[in-house]
Design a protein around this motif. Structure first.
Motif, short mmCIF file in Angstrom:
data_model
loop_
_atom_site.label_atom_id
_atom_site.label_comp_id
_atom_site.label_asym_id
_atom_site.label_seq_id
_atom_site.Cartn_x
_atom_site.Cartn_y
_atom_site.Cartn_z
N GLU A 128 0.83 -1.19 0.00
CA GLU A 128 0.00 0.00 0.00
C GLU A 128 0.87 1.25 0.00
O GLU A 128 1.90 1.31 0.65
CB GLU A 128 -0.88 -0.01 1.26
CG GLU A 128 -1.80 1.19 1.37
CD GLU A 128 -2.61 1.15 2.67
OE1 GLU A 128 -3.13 2.21 3.07
OE2 GLU A 128 -2.71 0.07 3.25
N LYS A 129 0.42 2.27 -0.76
CA LYS A 129 1.18 3.51 -0.81
C LYS A 129 1.29 4.11 0.56
O LYS A 129 0.32 4.14 1.32
CB LYS A 129 0.52 4.51 -1.77
CG LYS A 129 0.61 4.13 -3.24
CD LYS A 129 0.03 5.24 -4.09
CE LYS A 129 0.14 4.88 -5.57
NZ LYS A 129 -0.67 3.73 -5.91
N TYR A 130 2.45 4.62 0.88
CA TYR A 130 2.70 5.24 2.18
C TYR A 130 1.85 6.49 2.31
O TYR A 130 1.97 7.44 1.53
CB TYR A 130 4.18 5.60 2.32
CG TYR A 130 4.47 6.49 3.48
CD1 TYR A 130 4.46 5.99 4.76
CD2 TYR A 130 4.70 7.85 3.30
CE1 TYR A 130 4.71 6.81 5.84
CE2 TYR A 130 4.94 8.67 4.36
CZ TYR A 130 4.94 8.14 5.64
OH TYR A 130 5.18 8.97 6.70
N LEU A 163 12.05 2.38 6.90
CA LEU A 163 12.60 2.59 5.57
C LEU A 163 11.84 1.75 4.54
O LEU A 163 11.49 2.24 3.45
CB LEU A 163 14.09 2.23 5.56
CG LEU A 163 14.87 2.52 4.28
CD1 LEU A 163 14.87 4.01 3.98
CD2 LEU A 163 16.31 2.02 4.43
N GLY A 164 11.58 0.51 4.87
CA GLY A 164 10.81 -0.34 3.96
C GLY A 164 9.43 0.21 3.71
O GLY A 164 8.91 0.18 2.59
N SER A 165 8.81 0.75 4.77
CA SER A 165 7.46 1.30 4.65
C SER A 165 7.43 2.52 3.72
O SER A 165 6.61 2.60 2.81
CB SER A 165 6.94 1.69 6.04
OG SER A 165 5.68 2.33 5.95
N GLU A 173 8.54 -4.48 0.49
CA GLU A 173 8.34 -5.51 1.50
C GLU A 173 9.71 -6.07 1.90
O GLU A 173 10.45 -6.58 1.06
CB GLU A 173 7.46 -6.65 0.95
CG GLU A 173 6.02 -6.25 0.68
CD GLU A 173 5.21 -6.10 1.95
OE1 GLU A 173 5.75 -6.40 3.03
OE2 GLU A 173 4.04 -5.69 1.87
N LEU A 174 10.04 -5.95 3.17
CA LEU A 174 11.35 -6.42 3.64
C LEU A 174 11.23 -7.78 4.32
O LEU A 174 10.31 -8.02 5.10
CB LEU A 174 11.93 -5.41 4.64
CG LEU A 174 12.27 -4.02 4.10
CD1 LEU A 174 12.79 -3.14 5.23
CD2 LEU A 174 13.29 -4.10 2.97
N PRO A 212 9.36 10.21 2.19
CA PRO A 212 7.96 10.52 1.87
C PRO A 212 7.70 12.00 1.68
O PRO A 212 6.78 12.40 0.95
CB PRO A 212 7.20 9.97 3.09
CG PRO A 212 8.19 10.00 4.19
CD PRO A 212 9.51 9.68 3.55
N LEU A 213 8.51 12.84 2.33
CA LEU A 213 8.32 14.28 2.21
C LEU A 213 8.66 14.76 0.80
O LEU A 213 7.97 15.63 0.25
CB LEU A 213 9.19 15.01 3.24
CG LEU A 213 9.04 16.53 3.34
CD1 LEU A 213 7.61 16.91 3.73
CD2 LEU A 213 10.03 17.09 4.34
#
Length: 439
Positions: free
Chosen positions: A2-4, A272-274, A279-280, A318-319
């Motif tokens: 899912e998109k962060y 970081l994975g999120s 998927e880590l 993400p920013l």
């Protein structure tokens, strides 16, 4: 995945921005991490009483080590269970958690800088060994624990951002209205560019805002260019500039520090994975911890301390909507080049801290948002609520009043020396001890 936070990345892991874009975005990473990279060597220099030349050498060594370690963590070297590095965009540097054990070795135990660097390497070997046991350890990090830790990382970093806003924790005129105005301007400009910009402009929002704020600070006499004039153009790295001493007694203060590093790195890797929408696996997390360990073995050879992944740069992804591995590799190369050119490094280091503060509020805030989003997907059972409440409560408490643990035995006080490690330990223990009620 899912998109962060519903945000679509402009650049995914394997995307390749052109040279100019990669350079600008790579430098944006460095602007975010720079104060963290140089803060620890400056602290170690103060503890050990080094002169100006030795202090400058330690700062250059920190930049070189950061570049090398960031490359290893981002690129990923080797294969299978022997792989080193998670292979995601990461910036590495020395964590403040190693300053107390460094002080113990350098001054209390009389080991000096040679003993400090020797203890760092010995501790790194311990971390390397433990990295092969990350998979069973990760059983103690289910979604509720991981989500809570992600939230905690952002929350406990926020005081750092507000220290920057005020001009630096040790500033004589801390909280000067001019500092707050600069931080507010940077903060609002990033939001404006990020929200209304398009494409690359949005991705480079932090870089653009910080450069604009930097230029504005010049006529306000907040930038001292005299330090740049004094710095040399070229300085080559030295191998073991302060010597090295291996003594098992020097290792003792560092054991707790490395245990804390493993705990924090697991949380940072999960985050970081999120944010990278990857998927880590358990092995990926182990590879990330292993890179921390290898980096901590390499760094002392140049005169720098233990290496750890920086959470502030995770918040930058993400920013800016940029998760490109290529950009992080460019950051690594720029850091290495900066270590050879003290004038260029000084140009960045004299940036007024309120600029970092304005950006830091948003970066750390995005990490909090990641944790909240992740928590929203968990079941709010009595057990889970107790884990969240206790972990975040302890984490915030220790962050606000770190001296609360100073009277405890050394190992315990070291484990609870930061809000992130203390809150994580509480979350893990409660997850083990509490049993879900069956109704």
């Amino acid at each position: 995945m899912e998109k962060y936070n519903g945000i679509k990345l402009e650049y995914n892991i394997n995307d390749n921005p052109n040279f100019l874009k990669s350079s600008l975005l790579g430098f944006q990473n460095i602007l975010t991490a720079f104060s963290g990279i140089i803060a620890v060597p400056l602290s170690i220099a103060a503890i050990s009483g080094t002169n100006v030349e030795e202090t400058a050498l330690m700062v250059s060594a920190a930049l070189l080590a950061s570049g090398i370690c960031s490359f290893i963590q981002t690129k990923g070297i080797g294969f299978g269970k022997y792989k080193i590095g998670i292979g995601l965009p990461t910036i590495m540097g020395t964590d403040f958690g190693f300053v107390p054990p460094a002080n113990a070795v350098i001054n209390t135990m009389g080991g000096g800088l040679a003993g400090y660097f020797g203890a760092t390497i010995m501790g790194a070997f311990l971390e390397f060994i433990l990295s092969f046991f990350i998979k069973p350890l990760l059983k103690f990090f289910p979604d509720i624990v991981t989500s809570t830790v992600i939230t905690l990382i952002g929350i406990t970093m926020m005081p750092v951002a507000f220290d920057w806003v005020g001009g630096g924790a040790t500033a004589e005129n801390f909280g000067d209205p001019l500092y707050i105005a600069i931080a507010t301007f940077t903060f609002l400009l990033i939001i404006f560019i990020n929200h209304y910009g398009r494409g690359f402009i949005t991705t480079a929002s932090v870089f653009i805002a910080m450069i604009v704020a930097y230029i504005i600070c010049i006529p306000l006499n907040l930038v001292d260019f005299s330090k740049i004039i004094e710095a040399p153009w070229i300085a080559l790295p030295q191998i073991l500039p302060f010597g090295i001493t291996f003594d098992i007694k020097f290792l003792m203060p560092f054991i707790a520090g490395y245990l804390v590093t493993i705990i924090e790195t697991v949380g940072v890797m999960k985050t970081l994975g999120s944010v990278c929408e990857v998927e880590l696996s358990d092995s990926d997390i182990a590879n990330g911890v292993r890179a921390d360990a290898v980096g901590s073995m390499i760094s002392p050879l140049f005169g720098s301390g233990a290496a750890q992944s920086f959470s502030q740069n995770v918040g930058l992804i993400p920013l800016t909507k940029c998760a490109s591995r290529k950009v992080a590799l460019f950051s690594s190369a720029i850091l290495i080049l900066m270590s050879f050119c003290p004038k260029f490094a000084m140009l960045v280091s004299i940036m007024p801290t309120p600029i970092l503060g304005g950006a830091g509020i948003l970066m750390f805030g995005t990490i909090i948002a990641a944790g909240i989003q992740s928590l929203s997907r968990t079941r709010f059972t009595t057990k889970n609520i107790m884990i969240i409440a206790s972990s975040i409560g302890v984490g915030i408490g220790i962050t606000i009043r770190p001296d609360i643990v100073s009277g405890l035995p050394t190992i315990i006080s070291s484990l609870f020396s930061s809000g992130i490690s203390g809150g994580t330990i509480v979350a893990v223990l409660l997850n083990i001890l509490l049993i879900d009620k069956k109704y």
